[in-house]
Design an enzyme around this catalytic site. Structure first.
Site, mmCIF file in Angstrom:
data_model
loop_
_atom_site.group_PDB
_atom_site.id
_atom_site.type_symbol
_atom_site.label_atom_id
_atom_site.label_comp_id
_atom_site.label_asym_id
_atom_site.label_seq_id
_atom_site.Cartn_x
_atom_site.Cartn_y
_atom_site.Cartn_z
ATOM 1 N N SER A 1 -19.432 -21.114 4.229
ATOM 2 C CA SER A 1 -19.545 -20.613 5.679
ATOM 3 C C SER A 1 -20.714 -21.039 6.376
ATOM 4 O O SER A 1 -21.838 -21.253 5.317
ATOM 5 C CB SER A 1 -19.282 -19.413 5.810
ATOM 6 O OG SER A 1 -19.369 -18.828 7.005
ATOM 7 N N TYR B 1 -20.960 -10.275 4.029
ATOM 8 C CA TYR B 1 -20.387 -11.788 4.088
ATOM 9 C C TYR B 1 -21.224 -12.802 3.901
ATOM 10 O O TYR B 1 -21.098 -13.715 2.863
ATOM 11 C CB TYR B 1 -19.445 -11.833 5.262
ATOM 12 C CG TYR B 1 -18.784 -13.219 5.425
ATOM 13 C CD1 TYR B 1 -17.631 -13.356 4.739
ATOM 14 C CD2 TYR B 1 -19.209 -14.187 6.609
ATOM 15 C CE1 TYR B 1 -16.835 -14.466 4.857
ATOM 16 C CE2 TYR B 1 -18.485 -15.311 6.526
ATOM 17 C CZ TYR B 1 -17.469 -15.341 5.825
ATOM 18 O OH TYR B 1 -16.655 -16.522 5.831
ATOM 19 N N LYS C 1 -21.840 -15.397 0.790
ATOM 20 C CA LYS C 1 -21.844 -16.915 0.640
ATOM 21 C C LYS C 1 -22.973 -17.337 0.114
ATOM 22 O O LYS C 1 -23.021 -18.421 -0.370
ATOM 23 C CB LYS C 1 -21.484 -17.268 2.309
ATOM 24 C CG LYS C 1 -20.057 -16.920 2.756
ATOM 25 C CD LYS C 1 -19.230 -17.392 1.781
ATOM 26 C CE LYS C 1 -17.787 -16.826 2.338
ATOM 27 N NZ LYS C 1 -16.557 -17.617 1.542
ATOM 28 N N THR D 1 -7.928 -19.611 12.163
ATOM 29 C CA THR D 1 -7.137 -19.236 11.110
ATOM 30 C C THR D 1 -6.792 -17.388 11.523
ATOM 31 O O THR D 1 -7.423 -16.998 12.558
ATOM 32 C CB THR D 1 -7.903 -19.369 9.727
ATOM 33 O OG1 THR D 1 -8.952 -18.486 9.616
ATOM 34 C CG2 THR D 1 -8.206 -20.693 9.747
#
Length: 272
Positions: A143, A156, A160, A191
């Site tokens: 990401s 998060y 990553k 998404t």
């Protein structure tokens, strides 16, 4: 080169929707045999039937929690028994949270890391002997958060960053084996991952969100990943926003933190 993946076994995690689903379709279109892992049984069955009927290929859908090493081991044993080996592993499964570090419960950090980082680690461990034997490829879906900080994404982003550390090192270790490693950093993509974003207490967010810049479709991202795999790329950053962010944070980190990070943090996240 366009027939490189014909009759090759491609394993995709997080395969039931979004980028994962489109990756299954794209590799199947190229003649690959597809093994799909996800938590949802019915979408996997529907996708497997579609791949077989539309692309005349072999497909296997398996319910698997990538954060559970026993579940992963059982799924990969099934894949190896049915297909005889693995040529490509796509570590796509992932979850996101949107919450300030100070408010976020420890279990949320743990859950994000278990799925995003350890899920990829467990799957790679299970597939690696076959990948080495067949000189295959590992694709890790990262990401923009993997190289630049965004507000309310600390767990998060950490997961990553950990992926980059893991797979960059693994690429070096596997250099003589013939196994390729490609990291992929999609930009803003349309998404459902944001619909399942975790709050500080681990519940699911339901608020609407906005985007900045162009929004890619999962179909376009899957096509870019497929073409990158054909070329044997090491790193794919798949948007002008992502490429600009990477350069800006690398060379002007203070400017990025002051002017850009807050703006990007107010909009939708990236990846599957």
């Amino acid at each position: 080169m366009k027939t490189r993946f014909r009759n090759r076994v491609v394993v995709v995690t997080g395969a039931a929707a979004g980028i994962g689903r489109q990756l299954c379709l794209r590799f199947a279109q190229a003649g690959a045999w597809i093994a799909m892992l996800d938590l949802q049984h019915e979408p996997l069955d529907a996708l497997a039937n579609q791949l077989v009927s539309k692309h005349n290929t072999k497909a296997l859908g398996l319910v698997c929690d990538v954060s559970d090493p026993e579940s992963v081991r059982g799924a990969f044993d099934r894949i190896l028994d049915q297909f005889g080996g693995i040529d490509v592993l796509v570590n796509n499964a992932g979850i996101v949270h949107r919450s300030a570090f100070v408010d976020t419960e420890l279990e949320v950090f743990r859950r994000v890391m278990e799925v995003n980082y350890f899920g990829s680690l467990y799957c790679t461990k299970a597939a690696l002997p076959s990948l080495v034997e067949r000189k295959g490829m590992i694709i890790a879906m990262s990401s923009m958060s993997g190289f630049a900080p965004l507000w309310h994404r600390s767990g998060y982003s950490a997961s990553k960053h950990a992926l980059h550390g893991l797979f960059d090192c693994l690429r070096v270790e596997l250099a003589e084996s013939g196994v390729q490693v490609m990291m992929v950093c999609p930009g803003f993509t349309a998404t459902d991952i944001r619909k399942n974003a975790l709050r500080a207490d681990g519940s699911i967010r339901e608020e609407p969100f906005s985007w900045i810049g162009d929004v890619a479709s999962a179909v376009d991202v899957a096509d870019d990943v497929f073409n990158g795999a054909l070329k044997g790329e090491r790193l794919l950053v798949l948007s002008n926003v992502g490429r600009g962010t990477r350069l800006l944070y690398r060379f002007f980190p203070r400017l990025f933190e002051r002017l850009i990070s807050a703006r990007l943090s107010d909009v939708g996240d990236q990846k599957s």
